[in-house]
Design an enzyme around this catalytic site. Structure first.
Site, PDB file in Angstrom:
ATOM      1  CG  HIS A 189      84.183  35.023  83.709  1.00 56.46           C
ATOM      2  ND1 HIS A 189      85.423  35.362  83.653  1.00 56.46           N
ATOM      3  CD2 HIS A 189      83.652  35.723  82.955  1.00 56.46           C
ATOM      4  CE1 HIS A 189      85.509  36.605  83.005  1.00 56.46           C
ATOM      5  NE2 HIS A 189      84.297  36.651  82.383  1.00 56.46           N
ATOM      6  CE  LYS A 213      86.287  43.412  76.252  1.00 55.47           C
ATOM      7  NZ  LYS A 213      85.591  42.644  77.375  1.00 55.47           N
ATOM      8  NE  ARG A 226      80.351  42.458  84.915  1.00 57.26           N
ATOM      9  CZ  ARG A 226      81.394  42.639  84.285  1.00 57.26           C
ATOM     10  NH1 ARG A 226      82.775  42.146  84.721  1.00 57.26           N
ATOM     11  NH2 ARG A 226      81.384  42.599  82.921  1.00 57.26           N
ATOM     12  CB  SER A 244      89.021  39.791  82.588  1.00 54.73           C
ATOM     13  OG  SER A 244      88.230  38.634  82.670  1.00 54.73           O
TER      14      SER A 244
HETATM   15  P1  ADP Z   1      83.034  39.980  76.781  1.00 45.91           P
HETATM   16  O1  ADP Z   1      84.245  40.695  76.257  1.00 45.91           O
HETATM   17  O2  ADP Z   1      82.290  39.254  75.910  1.00 45.91           O
HETATM   18  O3  ADP Z   1      82.110  40.958  77.572  1.00 45.91           O
HETATM   19  P2  ADP Z   1      84.086  38.816  79.613  1.00 45.91           P
HETATM   20  O4  ADP Z   1      85.060  37.696  79.483  1.00 45.91           O
HETATM   21  O5  ADP Z   1      84.364  40.149  80.121  1.00 45.91           O
HETATM   22  O6  ADP Z   1      83.583  38.930  77.892  1.00 45.91           O
HETATM   23  O7  ADP Z   1      82.682  38.614  80.200  1.00 45.91           O
HETATM   24  C1  ADP Z   1      81.719  37.210  79.805  1.00 45.91           C
HETATM   25  C2  ADP Z   1      80.453  37.444  80.210  1.00 45.91           C
HETATM   26  O8  ADP Z   1      80.559  37.342  81.674  1.00 45.91           O
HETATM   27  C3  ADP Z   1      79.534  38.691  80.109  1.00 45.91           C
HETATM   28  O9  ADP Z   1      78.436  38.679  80.034  1.00 45.91           O
HETATM   29  C4  ADP Z   1      80.036  39.474  81.610  1.00 45.91           C
HETATM   30  O10 ADP Z   1      79.075  40.366  81.822  1.00 45.91           O
HETATM   31  C5  ADP Z   1      80.055  38.372  82.426  1.00 45.91           C
HETATM   32  N1  ADP Z   1      80.907  38.471  83.665  1.00 45.91           N
HETATM   33  C6  ADP Z   1      82.019  38.720  83.789  1.00 45.91           C
HETATM   34  N2  ADP Z   1      82.592  38.864  85.086  1.00 45.91           N
HETATM   35  C7  ADP Z   1      81.505  38.600  85.867  1.00 45.91           C
HETATM   36  C8  ADP Z   1      81.345  38.486  87.127  1.00 45.91           C
HETATM   37  N3  ADP Z   1      82.229  39.195  87.927  1.00 45.91           N
HETATM   38  N4  ADP Z   1      80.117  38.421  87.610  1.00 45.91           N
HETATM   39  C9  ADP Z   1      79.022  38.179  86.873  1.00 45.91           C
HETATM   40  N5  ADP Z   1      79.336  38.152  85.349  1.00 45.91           N
HETATM   41  C10 ADP Z   1      80.347  38.371  84.936  1.00 45.91           C
END
Ligand code: ADP
Length: 160
Positions: free
Chosen positions: A18, A42, A91, A129
């Protein structure tokens, strides 16, 4: 005019994946608001306040970043805060399908707000996460995957 972008997500918890997206977005936008959004589908390990707090600690030394939360839609928040862009990370192909639908939904709600995507660094391509939590709770060293504040917060959760 200041170019403000919103980076919305669950951030349960924030990871270096992130943070990498955030830093790259700061190269393009004048200000980025990291927005912790409530995703009804979630179940999170951390409360909204804990997630906000961890991001604040992880970005304390990063200028041009704000951290906030919303119970509404990210597009509605963007409009209300003078932002025209939502930033997301991509990803794998599975992310693409989800984001593709999300952008169509957002477009339906407010076509004046657009989405910009950054490709995950290969180093963090596997990192979500939920993977992070699974690794941590099974005893894997995650110190290169998250900021220190998150390790402390996870340790606290483990003790509870
Ligand atoms: P959501 O529940 O809205 O998907 P997340 O916290 O899982 O929220 O992710 C927020 C954003 O960050 C999403 O667009 C996700 O694809 C991106 N993201 C999460 N982990 C990574 C990572 N390791 N590398 C790049 N982008 C990521």
């Amino acid at each position: 005019m200041k170019r403000i972008a919103i980076y919305p997500g669950s951030f349960d918890p924030i990871t270096n994946g992130h943070l990498d997206i955030l830093h790259r977005a700061l190269e393009v936008f004048d200000e980025v608001i990291v927005l912790v959004a409530i995703a009804a589908e979630k179940k999170t390990v951390f409360t909204l306040e804990e997630r906000v707090q961890m991001i604040r600690q992880a970005t304390a030394d990063t200028p041009r970043v704000r951290v906030d939360s919303t119970e509404g839609l990210s597009v509605q928040y963007a409009k209300a805060h003078g932002a025209h862009t939502l930033v997301r990370g991509l990803r794998a192909v599975t992310d693409f399908e989800y984001e593709f639908k999300l952008s169509a939904g957002n477009n339906y709600v407010d076509p004046s707000i657009d989405m910009v995507f950054f490709m995950a660094k290969s180093l963090y391509n596997f990192l979500s996460s939920s993977t992070l939590k699974e690794l941590y709770f099974t005893g894997v060293d995650i110190s290169s995957l998250v900021p220190k504040s998150v390790i402390d917060a996870l340790a606290k959760k483990k003790r509870q």
